[in-house]
Motif scaffolding. Structure first.
Motif, short mmCIF file in Angstrom:
data_model
loop_
_atom_site.label_atom_id
_atom_site.label_comp_id
_atom_site.label_asym_id
_atom_site.label_seq_id
_atom_site.Cartn_x
_atom_site.Cartn_y
_atom_site.Cartn_z
N ARG B 106 0.83 -1.20 0.00
CA ARG B 106 0.00 0.00 0.00
C ARG B 106 0.88 1.27 0.00
NH1 ARG B 106 -5.09 0.83 2.43
NH2 ARG B 106 -4.89 -1.12 3.56
N GLN B 107 1.93 1.26 0.83
CA GLN B 107 2.81 2.44 0.90
C GLN B 107 3.57 2.64 -0.41
OE1 GLN B 107 4.91 1.08 4.36
NE2 GLN B 107 3.84 2.49 5.74
N ASN B 108 3.96 1.53 -1.04
CA ASN B 108 4.62 1.63 -2.35
C ASN B 108 3.72 2.30 -3.37
OD1 ASN B 108 7.36 0.35 -3.25
ND2 ASN B 108 6.67 -0.90 -1.53
N ILE B 109 2.44 1.88 -3.37
CA ILE B 109 1.51 2.43 -4.36
C ILE B 109 1.25 3.91 -4.08
CG2 ILE B 109 -0.87 2.27 -5.22
CD1 ILE B 109 -0.67 -0.78 -4.63
N GLY B 110 1.17 4.25 -2.81
CA GLY B 110 0.87 5.64 -2.46
C GLY B 110 2.08 6.56 -2.47
N PHE B 111 3.27 6.03 -2.76
CA PHE B 111 4.51 6.82 -2.63
C PHE B 111 4.48 8.10 -3.47
CE2 PHE B 111 8.95 7.84 -3.55
CZ PHE B 111 9.50 7.78 -2.28
N GLY B 112 3.99 7.99 -4.70
CA GLY B 112 3.99 9.18 -5.56
C GLY B 112 2.60 9.72 -5.83
N PRO B 114 -0.84 11.75 -5.53
CA PRO B 114 -1.21 13.06 -4.99
C PRO B 114 -2.14 12.95 -3.79
CG PRO B 114 -2.28 12.67 -7.11
CD PRO B 114 -1.33 11.54 -6.90
N ASP B 115 -2.96 11.89 -3.75
CA ASP B 115 -3.77 11.62 -2.55
C ASP B 115 -4.02 10.11 -2.48
OD1 ASP B 115 -6.35 10.90 -3.93
OD2 ASP B 115 -6.09 12.95 -4.67
N ASP B 116 -4.68 9.68 -1.40
CA ASP B 116 -4.84 8.24 -1.17
C ASP B 116 -6.08 7.66 -1.84
OD1 ASP B 116 -2.57 8.40 0.28
OD2 ASP B 116 -3.54 8.37 2.25
N SER B 117 -6.86 8.48 -2.50
CA SER B 117 -8.17 8.02 -2.97
C SER B 117 -8.07 6.92 -4.02
CB SER B 117 -8.96 9.21 -3.53
OG SER B 117 -8.28 9.75 -4.65
N GLN B 118 -7.01 6.88 -4.78
CA GLN B 118 -6.89 5.91 -5.87
C GLN B 118 -6.28 4.58 -5.44
OE1 GLN B 118 -8.02 6.28 -9.11
NE2 GLN B 118 -9.04 8.02 -8.15
N ILE B 119 -5.71 4.55 -4.25
CA ILE B 119 -4.90 3.38 -3.89
C ILE B 119 -5.73 2.10 -3.81
CG2 ILE B 119 -3.42 2.38 -2.11
CD1 ILE B 119 -2.49 5.21 -1.43
N VAL B 120 -6.80 2.13 -3.02
CA VAL B 120 -7.61 0.92 -2.84
C VAL B 120 -8.29 0.50 -4.15
CG1 VAL B 120 -9.60 -0.06 -1.64
CG2 VAL B 120 -7.90 1.28 -0.37
N PRO B 121 -8.93 1.44 -4.89
CA PRO B 121 -9.52 1.02 -6.17
C PRO B 121 -8.50 0.40 -7.13
CG PRO B 121 -10.31 3.20 -5.56
CD PRO B 121 -9.25 2.84 -4.57
N LEU B 122 -7.31 0.97 -7.18
CA LEU B 122 -6.29 0.41 -8.07
C LEU B 122 -5.89 -1.00 -7.63
CD1 LEU B 122 -3.92 3.44 -8.81
CD2 LEU B 122 -5.02 1.98 -10.51
N MET B 123 -5.73 -1.18 -6.31
CA MET B 123 -5.34 -2.50 -5.81
C MET B 123 -6.42 -3.53 -6.14
SD MET B 123 -3.08 -2.01 -2.35
CE MET B 123 -4.44 -1.99 -1.30
N GLU B 124 -7.67 -3.12 -6.03
CA GLU B 124 -8.77 -4.04 -6.36
C GLU B 124 -8.76 -4.35 -7.86
OE1 GLU B 124 -10.53 -5.56 -4.21
OE2 GLU B 124 -9.66 -4.45 -2.52
N THR B 125 -8.57 -3.32 -8.67
CA THR B 125 -8.55 -3.53 -10.12
C THR B 125 -7.45 -4.51 -10.53
OG1 THR B 125 -9.34 -1.28 -10.45
CG2 THR B 125 -8.34 -2.36 -12.35
N GLN B 151 1.42 1.50 -8.70
CA GLN B 151 2.28 2.60 -8.26
C GLN B 151 2.39 3.67 -9.34
OE1 GLN B 151 6.61 1.87 -8.10
NE2 GLN B 151 6.49 2.33 -5.91
N ALA B 152 2.57 3.20 -10.58
CA ALA B 152 2.71 4.15 -11.69
C ALA B 152 1.39 4.89 -11.95
CB ALA B 152 3.15 3.40 -12.95
N LEU B 153 0.28 4.18 -11.87
CA LEU B 153 -1.01 4.80 -12.18
C LEU B 153 -1.52 5.68 -11.03
CD1 LEU B 153 -2.74 1.80 -13.97
CD2 LEU B 153 -1.80 3.87 -15.00
N ALA B 154 -1.14 5.35 -9.79
CA ALA B 154 -1.60 6.15 -8.64
C ALA B 154 -1.04 7.57 -8.69
CB ALA B 154 -1.18 5.47 -7.33
N ARG B 155 0.01 7.75 -9.44
CA ARG B 155 0.60 9.09 -9.56
C ARG B 155 -0.28 10.00 -10.43
NH1 ARG B 155 4.13 12.78 -9.10
NH2 ARG B 155 5.63 13.52 -10.64
N CYS B 156 -1.31 9.41 -11.06
CA CYS B 156 -2.15 10.15 -12.02
C CYS B 156 -1.27 10.78 -13.09
CB CYS B 156 -2.97 11.23 -11.33
SG CYS B 156 -4.07 10.59 -10.07
N PRO B 157 -0.51 9.95 -13.81
CA PRO B 157 0.48 10.50 -14.74
C PRO B 157 -0.14 11.11 -15.99
CG PRO B 157 0.36 8.13 -14.99
CD PRO B 157 -0.57 8.47 -13.87
#
Lengths: 222, 239
Positions: B106-112, B114-125, B151-157
């Protein structure tokens, strides 16, 4: 042999206390400067980096007594660097700390440098990609990732500082009650025929060394 | 010269036009990538594919040329303009799925992020919700790569770079991630650069294919209709 009588004797306890203070000060300096220097050696370029690498490595390959002599010439009362220093280093506690710091520095810096040249470079790139600058990457990624290497280097540096004699002799002067660390006091005790006291002092250093060895083994086992 | 490509300077999001001298050859690449499209870069080992990705990411600098996203120059050597990597809003997935070993999934995904809102949905996806509190050394390679994607997508690139992300994976994980990428591609709405040496993968996922050969874009590979087995010899005739 009355171990505890010799241990509480001021002739023994004073060098022990001095050594503990020296290790605390030099250990703090190793942590602060060793990690930063290791980082600089992996990221810096040019003459300044090469010169820094040379100076950091020198105490590993140059005789300690000669290193101490050069530092004495540079930092002594008539030395070129003495005027810009805020404290009098020679034959004082700061001089003993400097000697321990210089002696242990390569053993702190080199493991950190080696660790930073390994796979963590890719992690640093990932961190940059994820929006962290160099300073954030250093604190949030590099330092936590190499923490065991830092700890191992720190213990090695402490061990080297503990056994330091040559540079300390030149910068500290082996003044009884002022700059005679445990290692120097073993020499003093043997020189004055107090072999039992030399044995107790050696046992104390042996206990320190064993502790450092156990710490290093635990670090490598984790 | 590559008429079937969106050309640098056109109304597209990512524009690349660079040159860099490598050990064996000079890497020359000029192409563009539109939002919501995946440009597959194919070629044999040592053709300069990964170098190209590193140049776009700002991990290396070209000798000449420009790289811009949505009209903003990230790299412009002539103008001495170089936006550092951490200021380019990119997601990058490497082949060997490196994760920060001291952080949980979870911390790896949230590292970059902008906020935590995407972390759980991404992990589920990506099917790794149950791994949230695990460390990277306690999960499989496939799970690590799923984490790297999150991790890459959570950054909202604004740009997604994939450097052979499937090549070290088992068949099941590879097909799962390929399908997911194909599904996400239009939804993300950003340019995606996907380096691969698997021509079938490039053909399946890519809207456009850039074939690199000794650092040059091979003209005969530019049109998807002309795709042939990967013969990268210069003697291959353009169709």
């Amino acid at each position: 042999m009355d171990f505890f009588r010799i241990l509480v004797d001021p002739q023994t306890s004073a060098p022990l206390w001095l050594t503990l203070k020296t290790l605390a000060a030099a250990g703090a300096l190793h942590l602060a400067f060793g990690v930063l220097l290791g980082y600089y050696l992996t990221s810096g370029t040019g003459f300044l980096r090469s010169a820094t690498d040379f100076l950091v490595t020198l105490p590993l390959v140059f005789p300690p007594i000669a290193t101490g002599f050069i530092l004495l010439m540079l930092l002594g009362r008539s030395g070129p660097l003495s005027r810009i220093l805020p404290v009098d280093l020679i034959f004082s506690f700061p001089g003993v700390v400097l000697a321990s710091f210089v002696a242990g520095m390569p053993l702190m810096v080199k493991p950190v440098e080696a660790a930073l040249r390994g796979d963590v470079k890719r992690l640093a790139e990932i961190s940059h990609v994820l929006g962290k600058n160099r300073w954030q990457t250093f604190w949030l990624v590099l330092l936590p990732t190499i923490r065991r290497n830092v700890a191992a280097g720190w213990f090695l540096a402490l061990g080297r500082s503990l056994g330091e004699v040559g540079i300390t002799l030149m910068l500290g002067g082996n003044i009884i009650g002022k700059t005679n660390t445990l290692s120097l006091e073993i020499y003093n005790a043997v020189f004055s025929g107090e072999f039992e006291r030399a044995l107790v002092l050696s046992a104390i250093i042996g206990a320190f060394s064993l502790s450092i060895f156990i710490a290093l083994k635990r670090l490598s086992a984790v | 010269m590559h008429s079937r490509y969106p050309q640098p300077g056109a109304n597209t999001m990512l524009n690349v036009d660079i040159r860099k001298q490598l050990d064996q050859f000079e890497l020359q690449a000029a192409f563009a990538c539109r939002p919501g499209e995946l440009t597959a870069i194919v070629g044999p080992s040592g053709a300069g594919k990964t170098t190209l990705v590193r140049l776009i990411a700002g991990l290396d600098a070209p000798d000449h040329g420009t790289i811009s996203l949505n009209g903003v120059a990230w790299t412009d050597i002539d103008a001495r303009n170089f936006v550092p990597t951490h200021k380019r809003k990119i997601g990058l997935v490497f082949q060997e799925f490196p994760l920060f070993p001291h952080l949980t999934v979870r911390q790896n995904i949230g590292f970059g992020a902008p906020d935590d809102s995407q972390i759980v949905p991404l992990m589920e996806t990506f099917g790794i919700g149950r791994l949230a509190d695990r460390r990277p050394d306690s999960i499989s390679g496939g799970e690590r790569q799923r984490t790297a994607f999150c991790q890459a997508l959570a950054r909202c690139p604004d740009l997604l770079l994939l450097d052979e992300p499937f090549s070290a994976l088992d068949v099941e994980t590879r097909s799962f991630l390929r399908a997911l990428l194909a599904d996400l591609k239009p939804k993300l709405g950003i340019p995606i650069i996907h380096v691969t040496h698997d021509l079938e993968e490039a053909e399946r996922l890519g809207n456009r294919i850039v074939a690199l050969e000794n650092g040059r874009i091979a003209p005969e590979w530019l049109d998807r209709q002309t795709m042939r087995p990967p013969v990268f010899a210069p003697s291959v005739s353009p169709v």
